[in-house]
Scaffold this motif. Structure first.
Motif, mmCIF file in Angstrom:
data_model
loop_
_atom_site.group_PDB
_atom_site.id
_atom_site.type_symbol
_atom_site.label_atom_id
_atom_site.label_comp_id
_atom_site.label_asym_id
_atom_site.label_seq_id
_atom_site.Cartn_x
_atom_site.Cartn_y
_atom_site.Cartn_z
ATOM 1 N N ASP A 61 25.197 -37.134 28.270
ATOM 2 C CA ASP A 61 26.456 -37.746 28.701
ATOM 3 C C ASP A 61 26.296 -39.250 28.630
ATOM 4 N N ASP A 62 27.219 -39.904 27.986
ATOM 5 C CA ASP A 62 27.232 -41.361 27.932
ATOM 6 C C ASP A 62 28.409 -41.822 28.775
ATOM 7 N N ARG A 63 28.114 -42.289 29.980
ATOM 8 C CA ARG A 63 29.156 -42.685 30.928
ATOM 9 C C ARG A 63 29.421 -44.189 30.912
ATOM 10 N N ARG A 64 28.889 -44.871 29.900
ATOM 11 C CA ARG A 64 29.174 -46.301 29.797
ATOM 12 C C ARG A 64 30.653 -46.488 29.475
ATOM 13 N N ARG A 65 31.223 -47.580 29.975
ATOM 14 C CA ARG A 65 32.662 -47.824 29.845
ATOM 15 C C ARG A 65 33.158 -47.755 28.399
ATOM 16 N N GLN A 66 32.354 -48.226 27.436
ATOM 17 C CA GLN A 66 32.822 -48.245 26.065
ATOM 18 C C GLN A 66 32.581 -46.922 25.343
ATOM 19 N N ALA A 67 31.940 -45.941 25.993
ATOM 20 C CA ALA A 67 31.613 -44.691 25.314
ATOM 21 C C ALA A 67 32.356 -43.494 25.923
ATOM 22 N N LEU A 68 31.941 -43.077 27.117
ATOM 23 C CA LEU A 68 32.550 -41.950 27.829
ATOM 24 C C LEU A 68 32.634 -40.698 26.960
ATOM 25 N N ILE A 69 31.474 -40.266 26.445
ATOM 26 C CA ILE A 69 31.412 -39.075 25.604
ATOM 27 C C ILE A 69 30.233 -38.206 26.027
ATOM 28 N N SER A 70 30.293 -36.936 25.624
ATOM 29 C CA SER A 70 29.195 -35.993 25.819
ATOM 30 C C SER A 70 28.869 -35.374 24.470
ATOM 31 N N TYR A 71 27.592 -35.077 24.258
ATOM 32 C CA TYR A 71 27.189 -34.456 23.008
ATOM 33 C C TYR A 71 25.886 -33.711 23.201
ATOM 34 N N ASP A 72 25.485 -32.972 22.166
ATOM 35 C CA ASP A 72 24.271 -32.170 22.255
ATOM 36 C C ASP A 72 23.094 -32.895 21.612
ATOM 37 N N ALA A 73 21.925 -32.281 21.707
ATOM 38 C CA ALA A 73 20.695 -32.895 21.205
ATOM 39 C C ALA A 73 20.738 -33.128 19.694
ATOM 40 N N PRO A 113 18.823 -58.548 11.847
ATOM 41 C CA PRO A 113 17.948 -59.555 11.246
ATOM 42 C C PRO A 113 17.708 -60.710 12.217
ATOM 43 N N PRO A 114 16.643 -61.486 11.996
ATOM 44 C CA PRO A 114 16.312 -62.574 12.938
ATOM 45 C C PRO A 114 17.472 -63.531 13.215
ATOM 46 N N GLU A 115 18.302 -63.774 12.228
ATOM 47 C CA GLU A 115 19.404 -64.717 12.434
ATOM 48 C C GLU A 115 20.616 -64.091 13.124
ATOM 49 N N ALA A 116 20.593 -62.784 13.315
ATOM 50 C CA ALA A 116 21.736 -62.107 13.944
ATOM 51 C C ALA A 116 21.266 -60.936 14.803
ATOM 52 N N ARG A 117 20.322 -61.184 15.708
ATOM 53 C CA ARG A 117 19.804 -60.125 16.579
ATOM 54 C C ARG A 117 20.902 -59.635 17.516
ATOM 55 N N TYR A 118 20.822 -58.375 17.862
ATOM 56 C CA TYR A 118 21.730 -57.833 18.863
ATOM 57 C C TYR A 118 20.956 -56.938 19.813
ATOM 58 N N GLU A 119 21.527 -56.736 20.986
ATOM 59 C CA GLU A 119 20.908 -55.929 22.028
ATOM 60 C C GLU A 119 21.948 -54.993 22.630
ATOM 61 N N VAL A 120 21.511 -53.784 22.947
ATOM 62 C CA VAL A 120 22.332 -52.819 23.664
ATOM 63 C C VAL A 120 21.488 -52.352 24.842
ATOM 64 N N GLU A 121 22.012 -52.551 26.025
ATOM 65 C CA GLU A 121 21.263 -52.252 27.241
ATOM 66 C C GLU A 121 22.018 -51.219 28.064
ATOM 67 N N PHE A 122 21.271 -50.305 28.666
ATOM 68 C CA PHE A 122 21.875 -49.325 29.568
ATOM 69 C C PHE A 122 20.804 -48.737 30.477
ATOM 70 N N ILE A 123 21.259 -47.969 31.450
ATOM 71 C CA ILE A 123 20.364 -47.246 32.359
ATOM 72 C C ILE A 123 20.468 -45.774 31.993
ATOM 73 N N TRP A 124 19.321 -45.121 31.949
ATOM 74 C CA TRP A 124 19.243 -43.736 31.516
ATOM 75 C C TRP A 124 18.647 -42.896 32.633
ATOM 76 N N VAL A 125 19.347 -41.834 33.038
ATOM 77 C CA VAL A 125 18.818 -40.846 33.979
ATOM 78 C C VAL A 125 18.406 -39.640 33.147
ATOM 79 N N ILE A 126 17.154 -39.209 33.315
ATOM 80 C CA ILE A 126 16.611 -38.103 32.536
ATOM 81 C C ILE A 126 16.172 -37.012 33.490
ATOM 82 N N GLU A 127 16.554 -35.774 33.191
ATOM 83 C CA GLU A 127 16.120 -34.618 33.981
ATOM 84 C C GLU A 127 15.382 -33.649 33.072
ATOM 85 N N VAL A 128 14.287 -33.096 33.576
ATOM 86 C CA VAL A 128 13.541 -32.082 32.826
ATOM 87 C C VAL A 128 13.472 -30.796 33.643
#
Length: 170
Positions: A61-73, A113-128
Motif C-alpha cells: 500500500d502506498d499511502r503517500r499523498r501523491q500515490a494512494l494505490i495498492s498493488y501486489d509483489a 545524473p550529477p547535474e540533475a539529481r533527484y530524491e524520493v523520500e518516504f517512511i516504510w512499515v514492513i510486516e513479516v
C-alpha cells in the motif's frame, strides 16, 4: 550529497555526559532482516530472490499523498526493475520496530545524473509472517511518521495478543 544526513538523528537529544549519544538505537528484528535481504536482492538485480521474500498474498500500500494505490509483489518488482535500470539507489534508516515482526524504516531513493539529481523520500512499515516472509509493506509521506507508527502498532497488536493491551493504551 543528499539530505539523508538530516535523518540520522531527527530529534537530537542533548549529548550524554560521556559525549556519546543518549538516544537508544532501534533494534533490528525479523522485518528489518527481511528488508536487508530485499536490499541485497535489489543491489544484485536478483528478482527471483526478491520475489521469494514475499509471503503468499503480499500486499503493498502506498499511502503517500501523491500515490494512494495498492498493488501486489509482482507489480512492485516490475517497478523496482525499472528503478534499478535507471540507476536509482535506495538508502535505508531503521526508525523503530514493533515486536519481532514489524519494522519502520525511512527510505531515500536517489537517482539521476550529477547535474540533475533527484530524491524520493518516504517512511516504510514492513510486516513479516512467522517464517520471515513479507506480508505487507506500507509507504507513508516523510512528514507522517505518526501515521506510520500507529500502523505499526496496530499491526503488532493484531499479531501479538500479549502486546495488544499495551498497544491499546498508546
Amino acid at each position: 550529497p543528499t539530505r539523508w544526513s538530516r535523518h540520522a538523528n531527527p530529534s537530537p537529544a542533548p549529548p550524554a555526559p560521556s559525549g556519546e549519544s543518549n538516544e537508544a538505537p532501534a533494534k533490528p528484528n525479523a522485518a528489518n532482516a527481511a528488508m536487508d535481504l530485499w536490499h541485497a536482492a535489489f543491489e544484485s538485480g536478483d528478482w527471483d530472490a526478491m520475489r521469494a521474500l514475499g509471503a503468499p498474498g503480499m500486499q503493498i500500500d502506498d499511502r503517500r499523498r501523491q500515490a494512494l494505490i495498492s498493488y501486489d509483489a509482482d507489480t512492485a518488482i516490475d517497478d523496482w526493475r525499472r528503478v534499478r535500470a535507471a540507476g536509482v539507489q535506495p538508502a535505508r534508516h531503521l526508525l523503530g520496530t514493533a515486536g519481532q515482526r514489524i519494522a519502520i524504516e525511512r527510505i531515500l531513493w536517489v537517482g539521476g545524473p550529477p547535474e540533475a539529481r533527484y530524491e524520493v523520500e518516504f517512511i516504510w512499515v514492513i510486516e513479516v509472517d512467522e517464517g520471515g516472509g513479507v506480508t505487507a509493506s506500507i509507504a507513508f509521506d516523510p512528514d507522517d511518521e505518526r501515521a506510520a507508527q500507529r500502523e505499526a502498532w496496530a499491526r503488532w497488536a493484531a499479531i501479538d495478543p500479549v502486546a495488544a493491551p499495551w498497544v491499546e493504551l498508546l
